[in-house]
Write a protein that holds these residues in place. Structure first.
Motif, mmCIF file in Angstrom:
data_model
loop_
_atom_site.group_PDB
_atom_site.id
_atom_site.type_symbol
_atom_site.label_atom_id
_atom_site.label_comp_id
_atom_site.label_asym_id
_atom_site.label_seq_id
_atom_site.Cartn_x
_atom_site.Cartn_y
_atom_site.Cartn_z
ATOM 1 N N TYR A 69 -8.333 -52.336 -4.727
ATOM 2 C CA TYR A 69 -7.564 -51.998 -6.154
ATOM 3 C C TYR A 69 -8.470 -52.311 -7.352
ATOM 4 N N ARG B 191 -4.679 -44.466 -3.075
ATOM 5 C CA ARG B 191 -3.667 -45.569 -3.326
ATOM 6 C C ARG B 191 -2.886 -45.940 -2.276
ATOM 7 N N GLU B 192 -2.433 -44.662 -1.348
ATOM 8 C CA GLU B 192 -1.682 -44.921 -0.150
ATOM 9 C C GLU B 192 -2.563 -45.913 0.952
ATOM 10 N N ARG B 193 -3.774 -45.503 1.044
ATOM 11 C CA ARG B 193 -4.723 -46.170 1.971
ATOM 12 C C ARG B 193 -4.787 -47.698 1.420
ATOM 13 N N GLU B 194 -4.807 -47.853 0.180
ATOM 14 C CA GLU B 194 -5.034 -49.237 -0.376
ATOM 15 C C GLU B 194 -3.834 -49.963 0.003
ATOM 16 N N ALA B 195 -2.574 -49.367 -0.433
ATOM 17 C CA ALA B 195 -1.181 -50.216 -0.080
ATOM 18 C C ALA B 195 -1.401 -50.396 1.400
ATOM 19 N N GLU B 196 -1.668 -49.590 2.357
ATOM 20 C CA GLU B 196 -1.823 -50.066 3.720
ATOM 21 C C GLU B 196 -2.942 -51.172 4.002
ATOM 22 N N GLU B 197 -4.006 -51.187 3.537
ATOM 23 C CA GLU B 197 -5.150 -52.123 3.633
ATOM 24 C C GLU B 197 -4.936 -53.269 2.938
ATOM 25 N N GLY B 198 -4.212 -53.226 1.849
ATOM 26 C CA GLY B 198 -4.314 -54.482 1.171
ATOM 27 C C GLY B 198 -4.758 -54.434 -0.461
ATOM 28 N N ASP B 199 -4.846 -55.309 -1.095
ATOM 29 C CA ASP B 199 -5.251 -55.137 -2.659
ATOM 30 C C ASP B 199 -6.440 -55.391 -2.919
#
Lengths: 238, 852
Positions: free
Chosen positions: A226, A215-223
């Motif tokens: 998700y 989730r953290e990485r996704e928050a970094e990378e964008g959505d």
């Protein structure tokens, strides 16, 4: 309603729904047609066969006013061949009975309203309510069943074989795997639910940190990623 | 029954006192005895000289069996030894048991020896290769006696638990065929009384001393019941039902019994010191002798000699045992076992008297002829043959007097059934035999007199009388009843109002009709009517208003329900076959003129008794070649139906107007879906046609008639045989429209038949409101089917327009709504031209112009 009830239907509720299944009876007594909430029943004239809801048939059976004709799949030979199929195909369950080609009414496509347990049902397939219906018939009308002891034994074998298959299917649930539940009966879903959802929950807990990281990485990378994860989670949610 | 015949016979001291057993070799030349000492003696038939002694054997022998070449003896030390008859020496030890051997039986070909010991297992050992052993393990206690079926394919085992186990040995793996309970008494293996099974030589029945309740008086007033084996009970091999018994002969337990070689006589010995000779056919004693404590008795295979041994070790060879006045019985060819009702017995194979002299061969002398090489047993058609022709299919053809196969397997030119036999004498037409619809023949001592949708009537033969039971499906509406029947009723009918019985003439009393109403508002008024002397009832029927009886003198007698003779007339076609009735209508069937196949045509007449009108006069019952009528009945709407032997149900259409009647097939049971896989072997026994369904009893495994317990009724929807069997619907949801169209076409024809029947009914009777609304509903349904057919035709394409229009032309509806709907269907598929034509047709109809 203080206690939270477990998700899904309890076995009792499923057995209750099963009693809406239509079964064929041979009446021993005359009875005029009844205007029931579920629809009118046909008048009973011995020895003409009639289809009645299971609960009514059980009532009449208990009062010795009717004999229940077990469905063809409930015969020892049919059950033996189904059991053979289950044993030889480890990756799938016996397919459910085929839908009637042109249903006379439009709403009769779900299990309690399909006549899958009457005397003219197909004999090579287990209907949705096979387990609970079989248990009820064995309990209430053993004298109408051909060789009830053999049937009881076969039912137990079938149930164990199928439960084993469901549990084996759990092994693939950790990642992106799926379990094919085609042909699994209502009671089996209810029985398996606690176990499978427990496994899936456990797996989710184990994978929680990984998910967190994800989730953290996704928050970094964008959505972008998700949505995939959400889909995965949705599948597991039995 | 004769007085005690006594020719004092001297016992030959064969062995020291003790149980002594004996056997003849199958050729009858030698008699072998074995007893309690370690010597076996071989007597030569016809010689009074000293017997040959075989000394090197065991003590305390319990059984001895022999073939022409060797004999085997079982002993209490657990061994069964084989001795050669050539050298009279011990050949080998066949089998060793841990416990005493109780009985040894030899299969008719001598290849297998069955050994019963105090062990639980019965061993069946090959006499040539003793490493080949079959084990029979079903019994729970030690076995007392063994008996091979004359064909060698069954073995009956009398167990000390009181059951008879019958095994089939025709497969490599012996199968338990039947456990017969309640036949023999449970006797310990070393008891003197016998529970021996003896197969009747024709193989259709077995007999055993049965457990009878005898009364033993102790003291002045007290009586105690004991169980004793006093009677000999026979049991059929076909259905394992009790048959005739040889009763009240012995006053003590039976110790030995044996059939004469042709099965016409039975000898039995008991602890009451009696030796009795029975005639099989009548179960009467024809001679009594007094010999105490007989252990074993055997008939000479061909001559009039009975030999027996007693427990004193003495041997008696009784020449001319059968009194000369009964000697013809012994000389007869193989007799069939006596059954209570001969109908359930297959014809025994025809064996002439000279077959009993097995040794006499028709051809002899060719060096190395096939017969000599194969030995006497290979080519002989005797009851020892392994293949038993039980269904008459002809795979075990009889051998005629010259040792050749007869030509009976060839069909006579006349037909399939008739054999050459009939062609020898002058040609005779074949008749349809009379039958009672809904009844079955005797099987064991039971039969159904009537079986229909109301209930069933069945009877049990109790020797001196019958007991009749009437059962209903509707337990609330009617009450079951049961009565003792001294008149031996053999036909019955049942309907909602009463039960009708008839009995044949018996002991000089004329035939009689008995009607018993179920209930009335006065006290129950049952009545009996006697028929004139010499008249027998061929069939009866009962309707709501009349009783109809057809008789052997071709009269049709009609009575009212209160026993008033109403009409008597002679049936035009004779001999009568059967009758059926519904309300005022009576259908009678009889044999008419001879048809092309050498068989009489079956003719029927339907008439209205009340109005005295004939509806159909001597019209032909449409049967296929070689077909027979299995049953005839009226449907619940009052239309005559027949079910024929080819499995087709037919209904009579337009039968109320003379000359218009025709038989329409409603269902061909050979094309049913359930038979589609070809796995099922079943036939259907017709019961009724009601609520647009065919009610029948499914018979499995080659059965011809239903039996007890009463099987469940099954019902099938009608399906008019129009196309090859319809593909099972479960194969896929996207079914081809061809199948759907076939189905719709079938329901179109079927509905037009039912509509025609209903219209006839409404036209002929004062129709009820319900019937009229039913007609309207059916017409609507009929048009709906046509609409569905139309939709298929429209979907198929423009070029099918003509057929589509024809379909619309078939519509019944006069109001024009259906035709309007048809136009809409055409419109939906974009067939504008067709729509226009349909509209034209509708307009024409409305103004009444389409009457051509």
């Amino acid at each position: 309603m203080a206690l939270p009830s477990p998700p899904g239907l309890t076995p009792l509720e499923i057995a209750f729904l099963c009693e809406m299944e239509m079964v064929t009876v041979v009446p021993r007594q005359r009875l005029e047609g009844l205007e029931l909430l579920g629809g009118p029943t046909k008048p009973l004239h011995p020895p003409h066969r009639t289809s009645l809801p299971l609960w009514l048939a059980l009532l009449l059976k208990r009062q010795r006013r009717a004999n229940i004709l077990p469905p063809p799949w409930f015969h020892p030979t049919a059950l033996t061949s189904i059991l053979d199929f289950e044993r030889s195909n480890t990756d799938q369950f016996t397919p459910p009975p085929p839908l009637p080609p042109s249903p006379p009414g439009t709403a009769t496509t779900s299990p309690p309203f399909l006549s899958s347990s009457t005397a003219d049902a197909p004999d090579g397939a287990l209907p949705y309510h096979w387990l609970e219906l079989g248990e009820i018939l064995l309990d209430a009308a053993p004298d109408d069943i051909v060789d009830p002891d053999a049937v009881r034994r076969l039912m137990r074998d079938l149930r164990e074989v199928r439960m084993a298959k469901m549990r084996a299917g759990v092994a693939v649930l950790d990642g992106s795997g799926m379990v094919g539940l085609k042909g699994v009966g209502g009671m089996e879903v209810s029985e398996g639910r606690a176990f499978i959802s427990g496994v899936v929950d456990g797996l989710r807990k184990i994978g929680a940190s990984r998910e967190q990281a994800l989730r953290e990485r996704e928050a970094e990378e964008g959505d972008d990623a998700y949505e995939d994860i959400a889909e995965n989670a949705g599948e597991m949610d039995l | 029954m004769t007085a005690i015949t006594q020719q004092r016979l001297r016992g030959r001291p064969a062995h020291p006192p003790g149980q002594t057993y004996l056997t003849y070799t199958p050729d009858g030349k030698r008699l072998i005895t074995a007893g309690s000492n370690n010597a076996i003696r071989i007597y030569t038939t016809g010689s009074d000289g000293e017997p040959i002694n075989v000394d090197d054997c065991q003590e305390l022998n319990t059984a001895v069996v022999a073939t022409n070449d060797f004999f085997a003896a079982g002993s209490e030390d657990g061994t069964v030894c084989v001795y050669s008859l050539g050298t009279n020496m011990l050949d080998k030890v066949l089998v060793r048991c841990t416990l005493p051997v109780r009985d040894v039986a030899l299969s008719p070909d001598g290849d297998w020896a069955a050994v019963a010991s105090d062990e639980l297992v019965v061993k069946v050992v090959n006499t040539r290769d003793m490493s080949r052993v079959l084990y029979l393990r079903e019994q729970s206690k030690p076995v007392k006696h063994l008996a091979f079926h004359p064909s060698g394919s069954y073995l009956a085992v009398s167990c000390s638990d009181g059951l008879v186990y019958v095994y089939s040995l025709s497969t490599e793996d012996p199968q338990l065929v039947k456990k017969v309970d309640g036949l023999i008494r449970s006797l310990e293996t070393d008891e003197e009384a016998s529970s021996r099974i003896i197969w009747h030589p024709d193989g259709t029945a077995l007999a055993a001393p049965t457990a009878t309740r005898g009364t033993l008086y102790c003291g002045k007033y007290a009586a105690a019941l004991i169980w004793a084996s006093l009677d000999i009970q026979m049991i059929s091999r076909v259905d394992w039902e009790r048959q005739r018994a040889f009763a009240s002969g012995h006053m003590g337990d039976i110790t030995a019994l044996a059939w004469s070689p042709n099965g016409a006589l039975l000898a039995s010995a008991g602890m009451d010191r009696k030796l009795l000779l029975w005639e099989t056919k009548t179960q009467k004693i024809i001679a009594r002798y007094e010999y105490p404590s007989i252990v074993s008795l055997v008939w000479h295979p061909t001559e009039n000699i009975l030999s027996f041994t007693n427990s004193d070790g003495e041997l008696f060879i009784y020449t001319d045992f059968v009194p000369s006045e009964h000697l013809n019985l012994l000389k007869k060819p193989l007799q069939s076992a006596p059954f209570i009702h001969q109908t359930n017995v297959r014809e025994p194979p025809v064996i002439t008297a000279d077959h009993l002299q097995r040794n006499v061969r028709a051809r002899r002398g060719t060096p190395d002829s096939l017969d000599d090489i194969l030995g006497p047993d290979m080519m002989q058609d005797d009851e020892d043959d392994f293949i038993v022709d039980d269904d008459g299919a002809g795979y075990a053809e009889g051998v005629n007097g010259h040792g050749k196969r007869s030509n009976e397997h060839l069909d006579a030119p006349g037909g399939l059934v008739y054999k050459r036999r009939a062609m020898n004498d002058s040609w005779r037409p074949r008749f349809h035999p009379s039958f009672q619809p809904g009844s079955t023949p005797w099987r064991g001592n039971r039969k159904y007199l009537c079986l229909n949708l109301i209930g069933c009537v069945w009877t049990v033969d109790q020797d001196t009388h019958n007991t009749i039971t009437v059962e209903f499906y509707d337990r609330e509406y009617h009450r079951d009843f049961h009565f003792t029947d001294p008149y031996l009723y053999d036909k019955a009918c049942i309907n909602d109002y009463g039960t009708l019985f008839s009995c044949p003439p018996l002991n000089g009393a004329p035939a009689m009709i008995f009607y018993r109403p179920h209930e009335t508002w006065t006290s129950r008024a049952d009545w009996r009517t006697k028929l004139p002397v010499g008249e027998d009832v061929t069939s009866i029927s009962l309707s709501d208003s009349y009783v109809v009886v057809t008789t052997s003198t071709n009269y049709v007698r009609v009575f009212t329900l209160y026993g008033m003779p109403f009409r008597v007339y002679r049936q035009k076609s004779s001999p009568t076959v059967t009758c059926a009735s519904w309300r005022d209508y009576v259908l009678t069937m009889g044999n008419g003129p001879v048809g092309g196949d050498g068989k009489t045509r079956l003719l029927y007449t339907i008439e209205n008794i009340k109005r005295d009108e004939i509806c159909q006069n001597e019209d032909i019952v449409a049967l296929p070649e070689g077909g027979e009528v299995k049953s005839v009945f009226f449907s619940d709407n009052g239309d005559p139906c027949i079910y024929d032997s080819t499995g087709v149900l037919l209904i009579l259409l337009h039968w109320r107007s003379p000359g218009q009647a025709r038989w329409v097939p409603l269902l061909n049971t050979n094309l049913l879906d359930r038979l589609a896989g070809g796995r099922k072997e079943e036939s259907y026994w017709p019961v009724a046609v009601a609520q647009d369904k065919f009610h029948c009893i499914i018979l499995k495994g080659g059965e011809k008639y239903p039996y007890f317990p009463r099987p469940l009724l099954s019902e099938f929807d009608f399906r008019i045989p129009l196309s090859p069997e319809v593909v099972s619907l479960s194969e896929g949801t996207d079914e081809p429209s061809g199948t759907e169209a076939t189905k719709l076409e079938e329901s179109f024809v079927r509905n037009s038949v039912t509509l025609a029947l209903l219209e006839d009914l409404i036209a002929a009777t004062t129709a009820t409101h319900f019937q009229r609304s039913d007609l309207v509903r059916k017409e609507l349904e009929f048009d709906k089917i046509l609409l569905q057919l139309l939709a298929i035709e429209c979907r198929e394409g423009e070029e099918r327009g003509a057929k589509a229009l024809e379909i619309v032309g078939q519509m019944r509806d006069r109001s024009g709504k259906m035709i309007e709907a048809a136009g809409k269907v055409a419109n939906r598929y974009g067939r504008n031209l067709l729509e226009e034509k349909i509209r034209e047709l509708g307009e024409k109809r409305l103004v009444g112009m389409d009457e051509e």
